[in-house]
Design an enzyme around this catalytic site. Structure first.
Site, PDB file in Angstrom:
ATOM      1  N   GLY A 152     -15.238   1.017 -10.826  1.00  0.00           N
ATOM      2  CA  GLY A 152     -16.131   0.395 -11.783  1.00  0.00           C
ATOM      3  C   GLY A 152     -16.433  -1.030 -11.388  1.00  0.00           C
ATOM      4  O   GLY A 152     -16.173  -1.454 -10.258  1.00  0.00           O
ATOM      5  N   GLY A 153     -16.972  -1.795 -12.342  1.00  0.00           N
ATOM      6  CA  GLY A 153     -17.330  -3.162 -12.025  1.00  0.00           C
ATOM      7  C   GLY A 153     -16.144  -4.071 -11.777  1.00  0.00           C
ATOM      8  O   GLY A 153     -16.268  -5.058 -11.061  1.00  0.00           O
ATOM      9  N   ASP A 198     -15.250   1.991 -28.502  1.00  0.00           N
ATOM     10  CA  ASP A 198     -16.067   2.437 -27.358  1.00  0.00           C
ATOM     11  C   ASP A 198     -15.964   3.952 -27.176  1.00  0.00           C
ATOM     12  O   ASP A 198     -15.854   4.460 -26.065  1.00  0.00           O
ATOM     13  CB  ASP A 198     -15.626   1.723 -26.076  1.00  0.00           C
ATOM     14  CG  ASP A 198     -16.700   1.782 -24.986  1.00  0.00           C
ATOM     15  OD1 ASP A 198     -17.876   2.076 -25.326  1.00  0.00           O
ATOM     16  OD2 ASP A 198     -16.390   1.550 -23.811  1.00  0.00           O
ATOM     17  N   LYS A 223      -4.765   2.600 -11.942  1.00  0.00           N
ATOM     18  CA  LYS A 223      -5.947   1.741 -12.121  1.00  0.00           C
ATOM     19  C   LYS A 223      -5.574   0.325 -11.700  1.00  0.00           C
ATOM     20  O   LYS A 223      -4.617  -0.250 -12.223  1.00  0.00           O
ATOM     21  CB  LYS A 223      -6.399   1.766 -13.577  1.00  0.00           C
ATOM     22  CG  LYS A 223      -7.686   0.988 -13.864  1.00  0.00           C
ATOM     23  CD  LYS A 223      -8.110   1.202 -15.308  1.00  0.00           C
ATOM     24  CE  LYS A 223      -9.427   0.501 -15.622  1.00  0.00           C
ATOM     25  NZ  LYS A 223      -9.837   0.716 -17.031  1.00  0.00           N
ATOM     26  N   VAL A 233      -9.776   3.174  -9.354  1.00  0.00           N
ATOM     27  CA  VAL A 233      -8.825   4.172  -9.837  1.00  0.00           C
ATOM     28  C   VAL A 233      -8.468   5.095  -8.676  1.00  0.00           C
ATOM     29  O   VAL A 233      -9.353   5.566  -7.951  1.00  0.00           O
ATOM     30  CB  VAL A 233      -9.412   4.990 -11.007  1.00  0.00           C
ATOM     31  CG1 VAL A 233      -8.389   6.027 -11.484  1.00  0.00           C
ATOM     32  CG2 VAL A 233      -9.788   4.068 -12.153  1.00  0.00           C
TER      33      VAL A 233
END
Length: 681
Positions: free
Chosen positions: A392-393, A506, A412, A397
């Site tokens: 991701g940003g 979220d 992670k 992972v």
């Protein structure tokens, strides 16, 4: 001192020749074994680095292509475009003469102006509008109006005629429609269907963009080190992006000064004798497409000459839906620099072994330490990293396993260079709060720590499955019983979190997985507690430098958009309803061309009922989702536990059983994806 050392060594050699010989042989054998192990580890590490580079490049290109496809789909739906298309189609039905007049006149001009206006400063180099017979209804170059595209070229638009946007790699306009203009430059092409008011595809909009302005820079920025290069190539073995080594090609006489290598440079082995041959990497990539099933990635670790004459190693990957491949190459010297240093050390070590065994032992210990360092690169805490499975940003992972227990684990790791103190604090909070949750539908956290470089990491259970987002995007909406089963698992997870004073904030399809775990199929797992808020602590706050919306607007409750710092369990209930709507219909309750437009609709527009977009949605499930999506919090179910209880009643009548789930997963593994048999009354 050196003379004294040599004297003593000579005395020892005279007294114990057999012992010294055996010792030297033993130490030499042991040294050779260590060298072999270190060499193998370094080669594996170089291969992993190459695979990581090409995977990162592929992700960047896929993301860019996805953005462009979304753009052209939006342009093709614009009323100005559809209106002009219908007028041009009407003119085309009256004959080519009428079509040429309309194409070169106001209707064609309005369509081109509309596209330019939609693209703002990013003016399209080429614009085509085609009907089903392959005629050009509109074009930037009026000389091509009413041109009939050859049948063999129309295949490039087949996907668009079936209703999907399509990306095509670098081609000249002549290769695209059969007729080029003076000064025709290589372009990438993106096409999308144009629909009438009834939703029927009536034309195809085709946009061409100069390669060097958008596509080629994606690869120019990825050249690693002083010799690395990333580039795109097609099934003909021709370069589709600009070469980093254009000056070398000019010196070799393969390019003229000032010329671009795009579509001009074949990827051939300059050292091949006789018939021209492709470089080893490109030849391997093209051959992999011919086998059944096709292999879409690989690497070449034996040095080979690349198209500009350097000796390199590399990795490749096919972006099969788009018809081109990506390669990453690094010079042999740079890729294997650590290995070359190891080889030089062992040569020096061999000379030392000829004079004194003690020097060999010291060097051997040094090699052992180096082997441990190489091993440490592939280990974090008590976990061995096996492969990267996501990025991701701010984090990566990995699929991993416990060093001793061999338990499958997901690790992670935060990228320090991509984060701030705020992000690190959020990561730390996510771990602490998520580790308190024990519900079987919540992802379990095993461990937390820092790498030797100081990067925070945590280990959690490794999940074998798909997110709800992936399942719906790949296989369509879920049957009601399966949707209710998934919602029940989410509600159960949220019930425990809310009971502990935690609000997730979220909940969305991408943050929920259906897994195969412990002999059970469709086990629901709620992920990513990065935006969780603890409502029990009076000192809790949103870790943001400025107040802003946290989360995904399509699944956020209205109060979350109006008051970004709000934290009420009923906001999670709203998100649960939005996820249920998506599972049944394949769409979010609200959509918009921008986040601002989407947020406005979430706050002010009444949510549609799932039954208006989906087929057989049971009334009780339809009502439950509708109540979850109420604007006023007091009109929603009071808690996730209440939602779970209602779903339990629904699932009693027609449950989604483990047999149903297993049949779905097995059919998917065999190449199908049944909708499932579970239906609610």
């Amino acid at each position: 001192m050196a003379a004294d050392w040599l004297t003593r060594a000579g005395v020892l050699a005279r007294r114990y020749p057999a012992a010294i010989s055996v010792s030297l042989a033993l130490v030499s054998s042991l040294g050779a074994w260590v060298y072999s192990g270190v060499r193998s580890a370094l080669v594996d590490l170089a291969a992993a680095n190459l695979r990581s580079l090409v995977a990162s490049e592929a992700l960047a290109v896929e993301t860019w292509i996805g953005e462009k496809r979304l753009n052209i789909q939006r342009w093709a739906r614009d009323p100005r475009v559809t209106e002009a298309a219908e007028q041009l189609l009407a003119a085309g039905r009256q004959g080519d003469a009428s079509l040429r007049e309309a194409c070169g006149g106001a209707p064609g001009g309005r369509l081109v102006q509309a596209i330019d206006a939609l693209r703002l400063e990013d003016t399209a180099a080429a614009i085509h509008l085609l009907d089903r017979s392959g005629r050009l209804l509109a074009t930037r170059d009026a000389a091509t109006c009413a041109l009939q595209v050859a049948p063999v070229l129309r295949q490039a638009f087949a996907q668009a005629w079936h209703g999907e946007a399509q990306f095509a790699a670098t081609r000249y306009e002549k290769e695209r429609i059969g007729l080029g203009t003076d000064g025709d430059r290589p372009k990438i092409w993106i096409s999308a269907p144009v629909r009438n008011g009834a939703g029927e595809v009536i034309a195809v909009l085709d946009i061409g963009k100069p390669v060097e302005e958008r596509f080629a820079p994606l690869f120019g920025a990825a050249g690693g080190g002083t010799t690395g290069e990333s580039y795109a190539f097609d099934s003909r073995g021709v370069l589709l992006s600009e070469s980093r080594f254009r000056e070398a090609l000019v010196e070799r006489g393969e390019l003229r000064p000032g010329d671009s290598a795009i579509l001009h440079q074949p990827l051939r082995d300059p050292e091949a004798i006789g018939e021209p041959q492709l470089t080893r990497l490109v030849a391997q990539a093209l051959a992999a497409l011919q086998v059944e099933p096709g292999r879409l990635q690989g690497e070449v670790l034996e040095p080979y000459p690349t198209y500009h004459g350097a000796s390199v190693v590399g990795a490749w990957r096919w972006l099969e839906p788009h018809g081109f491949g990506i390669a990453v190459e690094v010079s042999e010297g740079e890729a294997f620099a650590p290995l070359r240093r190891i080889e030089m050390a062992f040569l020096a070590l061999g000379a030392v072994v000829g004079t004194v065994a003690f020097g060999f032992v010291v060097a051997l210990l040094r090699m052992k330490r180096m082997a441990e360092e190489v091993e440490a690169v592939q280990r974090v805490g008590n976990y061995e990293l096996l492969e990267q499975v996501g990025q991701g940003g701010m984090a990566r992972v990995y699929r991993a396993q416990h060093r001793l227990l061999k338990r499958p684990t997901a690790v992670k790791i935060i990228e320090l260079a991509m984060t701030s103190d705020e992000m690190l604090a959020r990561f730390d909070r996510e771990v602490r709060l998520a580790s308190q949750l024990m519900h079987p539908n919540t992802v379990e956290v095993f461990d937390y720590g820092r790498t030797p470089e100081g990067q925070p990491f945590y280990a959690m259970e490794f999940l074998d499955g798909l997110t709800l987002q992936q399942i719906v995007e790949q296989h369509g909406p879920l049957p009601p019983a399966r949707a209710a089963h998934a919602l029940r698992g989410i509600a159960g997870s949220l019930s425990e979190a809310h009971g502990r004073g935690l609000v997730h904030r979220d909940i969305k399809p991408a943050n929920v997985m259906l897994c195969r775990r412990g002999g059970e199929d469709d086990v629901v797992k709620v992920l990513d507690f990065g935006l969780v808020k603890d409502t029990r602590s009076p000192h809790t706050r949103d870790l943001t430098r400025a107040l802003r919306v946290l989360g995904t607007p399509a699944y956020m409750a209205p109060e979350r958009i109006e008051q970004p710092d709000s934290a009420d369990p009923r906001s999670d209930v709203y998100a649960l309803g939005a996820v249920g709507f998506f599972l049944l219909t394949g769409k979010a309750p609200f959509e918009g061309d921008s986040d601002l437009a989407l947020a406005y609709r979430v706050v002010h527009a009444a949510a549609p009922r799932a039954s208006t977009l989906a087929g057989a949605v049971p009334a009780a499930l339809d009502d439950l989702i509708a109540r979850c999506l109420e604007k006023a919090m007091d009109s929603r179910p009071a808690s996730a536990a209440e939602v779970a209880a209602e779903l339990d009643h629904l699932l009693v009548a027609a449950p989604w059983t483990n047999l149903d789930a297993r049949a779905w997963w097995e059919a998917r593994a065999a190449g199908g994806a049944p909708a499932g048999s579970g239906q609610l009354p």
